[in-house]
Each structure stands twice: as C-alpha cells, then as structure tokens.
Motif scaffolding. Structure first.
Motif, PDB file in Angstrom:
ATOM      1  N   THR A 161      -9.890   1.259  -8.397  1.00 21.97           N
ATOM      2  CA  THR A 161     -11.196   0.988  -7.794  1.00 21.97           C
ATOM      3  C   THR A 161     -11.209  -0.371  -7.115  1.00 21.97           C
ATOM      4  O   THR A 161     -11.757  -0.526  -6.020  1.00 21.97           O
ATOM      5  CB  THR A 161     -12.290   1.058  -8.872  1.00 21.97           C
ATOM      6  OG1 THR A 161     -12.174   2.291  -9.575  1.00 21.97           O
ATOM      7  CG2 THR A 161     -13.667   0.959  -8.248  1.00 21.97           C
TER       8      THR A 161
ATOM      9  N   ARG B 281      -9.280  -0.132  -3.878  1.00 23.61           N
ATOM     10  CA  ARG B 281     -10.083   0.553  -2.851  1.00 23.61           C
ATOM     11  C   ARG B 281     -11.082  -0.411  -2.229  1.00 23.61           C
ATOM     12  O   ARG B 281     -11.295  -0.417  -1.010  1.00 23.61           O
ATOM     13  CB  ARG B 281     -10.795   1.739  -3.498  1.00 23.61           C
ATOM     14  CG  ARG B 281     -11.649   2.566  -2.540  1.00 23.61           C
ATOM     15  CD  ARG B 281     -13.106   2.244  -2.700  1.00 23.61           C
ATOM     16  NE  ARG B 281     -13.947   3.014  -1.789  1.00 23.61           N
ATOM     17  CZ  ARG B 281     -15.230   2.748  -1.548  1.00 23.61           C
ATOM     18  NH1 ARG B 281     -15.820   1.729  -2.164  1.00 23.61           N
ATOM     19  NH2 ARG B 281     -15.913   3.484  -0.705  1.00 23.61           N
ATOM     20  N   LEU B 282     -11.700  -1.273  -3.041  1.00 20.45           N
ATOM     21  CA  LEU B 282     -12.647  -2.252  -2.522  1.00 20.45           C
ATOM     22  C   LEU B 282     -11.948  -3.267  -1.627  1.00 20.45           C
ATOM     23  O   LEU B 282     -12.473  -3.663  -0.583  1.00 20.45           O
ATOM     24  CB  LEU B 282     -13.342  -2.962  -3.686  1.00 20.45           C
ATOM     25  CG  LEU B 282     -14.530  -3.863  -3.339  1.00 20.45           C
ATOM     26  CD1 LEU B 282     -15.697  -3.023  -2.842  1.00 20.45           C
ATOM     27  CD2 LEU B 282     -14.952  -4.674  -4.552  1.00 20.45           C
TER      28      LEU B 282
ATOM     29  N   VAL C  64      -9.138  -2.800   0.138  1.00 15.98           N
ATOM     30  CA  VAL C  64      -8.607  -2.200   1.361  1.00 15.98           C
ATOM     31  C   VAL C  64      -9.719  -1.797   2.322  1.00 15.98           C
ATOM     32  O   VAL C  64      -9.636  -2.045   3.528  1.00 15.98           O
ATOM     33  CB  VAL C  64      -7.726  -0.994   1.020  1.00 15.98           C
ATOM     34  CG1 VAL C  64      -7.300  -0.259   2.274  1.00 15.98           C
ATOM     35  CG2 VAL C  64      -6.506  -1.457   0.238  1.00 15.98           C
ATOM     36  N   THR C  65     -10.780  -1.184   1.816  1.00 17.47           N
ATOM     37  CA  THR C  65     -11.810  -0.626   2.685  1.00 17.47           C
ATOM     38  C   THR C  65     -12.846  -1.644   3.127  1.00 17.47           C
ATOM     39  O   THR C  65     -13.361  -1.567   4.238  1.00 17.47           O
ATOM     40  CB  THR C  65     -12.527   0.536   1.990  1.00 17.47           C
ATOM     41  OG1 THR C  65     -13.141   0.071   0.772  1.00 17.47           O
ATOM     42  CG2 THR C  65     -11.540   1.644   1.660  1.00 17.47           C
ATOM     43  N   GLN C  66     -13.173  -2.614   2.252  1.00 16.68           N
ATOM     44  CA  GLN C  66     -14.246  -3.547   2.570  1.00 16.68           C
ATOM     45  C   GLN C  66     -13.790  -4.986   2.701  1.00 16.68           C
ATOM     46  O   GLN C  66     -14.566  -5.837   3.131  1.00 16.68           O
ATOM     47  CB  GLN C  66     -15.343  -3.461   1.495  1.00 16.68           C
ATOM     48  CG  GLN C  66     -15.953  -2.063   1.369  1.00 16.68           C
ATOM     49  CD  GLN C  66     -17.059  -2.017   0.339  1.00 16.68           C
ATOM     50  OE1 GLN C  66     -17.599  -3.047  -0.050  1.00 16.68           O
ATOM     51  NE2 GLN C  66     -17.407  -0.825  -0.112  1.00 16.68           N
ATOM     52  N   GLY C  67     -12.550  -5.264   2.278  1.00 16.32           N
ATOM     53  CA  GLY C  67     -12.052  -6.621   2.392  1.00 16.32           C
ATOM     54  C   GLY C  67     -12.718  -7.601   1.459  1.00 16.32           C
ATOM     55  O   GLY C  67     -12.793  -8.793   1.747  1.00 16.32           O
TER      56      GLY C  67
END
Length: 310
Positions: free
Chosen positions: A247, A250-251, A253-256
């Motif tokens: 999780t 994912r944070l 990679v997707t939101q920086g």
C-alpha cells in the motif's frame, strides 16, 4: 541396384515427407529467430528491473545528474536501503508486510487444507452444499460496499485481521487441493481406518506428507497474494502509519507522497529521494524472486495434478 532396394526407396521418401513438422530438424533461420525472440523478451523483462536496481544503488547526486534514473551505479551506495531498514515508514511497512504474509499464509493454508480435505472425502454431511456455495461465491463475488459493511459490522476496521479474514480461503486453491486429495488411493484411507486412525490422524500422517508439492505451491500463492495486496489496507486501515509495504509503495508510485507514523503525508519524488523509491520497489520484488526458485519445481506436480483431477 537390386529390385528390392529400388522398391524400398519410394517408401523411404514418402516416410520422410509424412513426418510431423515438429519432428523435423529446425532450420537455421528458425533457430536464429527463436534465439532473437527469446533475447528480446528477456531484455524487455530484465531491463526495467535493472534500471530500478541501479538507481537504488546510486547516490542522489548521480541520479539527479542522470535525469532521475541510472543505468549503472557509478557512485555505489546502500544509503537508501539503510534508510528504509532503520526505522523509516517503509521499514515499518516492511515489518507489517512480513508479519501479514507469515500469519495470513499460515491461517489461509490451514483453513484451505481442512476444508479441502473435508470436501474431498465421500459421505461428508452437507459437503455438496458447502462446495456449491463456495463456487457461487467465487463466480459472484461481493462488491466493495457489501464487503466493507460486513467488515465494519464485525468491528474489524483499523484491525489487521481485516486483511486476512475476508479472504482466508481462495476458491482456486481450494479446488486444486480438493482435486489432489481426491486423487489419493482409497486403499490408504481404508488401511488407516482398520488400524484405528481417525480423520485428523489420517490427514496429519498420511495426506499431508503425500501432498507436500501441492501444499507448497498453494502456500506460495497465498504468500504472494498477501505480499502484493494493497487495496484492502487502503480500504480498511484508516491510519497510513500502519499500512503494509504494498500500500505504501502504491502511494509512492501513483501520488508521489509518503506517510509518516502520524499519518501525515509529504512529497517523496524529488530527485534526491528517487533512490529511496527504487529501493522500496527492490525490497518489494526481491523476496518473491528468492522464494520462487525453491517452489517452481513443485508447480507441474502440484497444481496441474490437482487441477486436472478436480
């Protein structure tokens, strides 16, 4: 040339013509094409991971000079890995993921083995209905909102058990194990019962030793599932400081952004911290790569046998 030899020549020629294509010796062009295709596929798989690994082993100054990614760690350093493994948010997430994989795999594997053994034995009361209900749940899975309401009504929100209990049994793994258990000779069970063994004794001393291959594969499937899962933690854990590694990754990679132990977020994709991001990806991928070679030899014997016989 004798008449006999002349009579056999056309027959040999026809035999050469009638041979299947896969029995013919491959041509040089075909062999070269296969080698080229395999090389391209290997490069497409290895190149991205190599870039991630090289960037994680490079210094922040080199990554900035190379435009955000490095093809070779000229300034070799393990600072990013040291930062992750010595108390940072990613280090805590790594510990959470490891505990989740160990606990979740043990619980899921135990529940799946017990249920599969019960459904595999003939004459079990209600076994057919349980199998049908399980398959219906597999074909028609619940939506996000019903699943969340069930977890909420059970009081599992913000609890790590919400990451395990809703998915404790995977139907595919259950079918594979059931099919494998059904393929075991009935003579073994009859002989054990004549010796006075009960069901749990038969399961522990006869079934499990004969099912090591399929159990190893199913355990690997469960472990990879728990290790890679990110959605349930994002959905059921409101505290970002308690998220597992998937999780958090994912944070990143997707939101920086990343989260600290207090749940606050901060930017994490500047060039100087790109190495930390890549090191986190390496840590998330390497455990699966290390475990897979030890389990790979069980795949054909375990999964295919159970799936065919089911």
């Amino acid at each position: 040339m004798s008449p006999l030899t002349g009579a056999r020549a056309p027959h040999r020629a026809r035999a050469r013509v009638q041979r299947p294509a896969w029995q013919e010796k491959p041509k040089a062009v075909t062999g070269a094409g296969k080698v080229l295709a395999l090389a391209l596929i290997t490069a497409a798989v290895v190149a991205p991971f190599w870039v991630v690994l090289a960037t994680s082993l490079s210094s922040g100054r080199q990554v900035t000079a190379d435009g955000g990614y490095s093809l070779w760690p000229r300034e070799f350093t393990l600072h990013a890995f040291h930062q992750i493994l010595t108390g940072s948010t990613a280090g805590r997430a790594l510990v959470v993921s490891l505990l989740l994989v160990v606990t979740g795999t043990a619980v899921s594997l135990t529940a799946t083995v017990l249920l599969a053994y019960a459904l595999a034995r003939p004459g079990v009361t209600g076994g057919g209905w349980v199998l049908r209900m399980t398959l219906i749940a597999f074909l028609f899975p619940p939506g996000i909102i019903p699943a969340y309401l069930v977890v909420d009504n059970l009081g599992l929100i913000d609890d790590y058990s919400s990451l395990v209990l809703p998915v404790v049994v995977d139907v595919f793994n259950l079918v594979v194990l059931r099919g494998f258990f059904q393929g075991l000779p009935n003579e073994l069970f009859e002989a054990a019962r004549l010796d006075g063994a009960g069901e749990f004794t038969i399961l522990w001393r006869i079934v499990l030793p004969l099912s090591r291959s399929v159990i190893a594969v199913v355990g690997f499937f469960y472990g990879v599932t728990y290790w890679n899962d990110f959605f349930r933690a994002l959905f059921y854990l409101n505290d970002p400081g308690r998220w597992p590694l998937g999780t958090l990754l994912r944070l990143l990679v997707t939101q920086g952004v990343t989260a600290d132990a207090n749940g606050t977020t901060a930017s994490a994709l500047q060039d100087t911290s790109r190495t930390t991001l890549m090191a986190t990806i390496v840590i998330a991928v390497v455990p699966v790569l290390l475990v897979y070679p030890f389990v790979q030899r069980f795949f054909t014997k375990g999964v295919l046998t159970g799936a065919v016989k089911s």
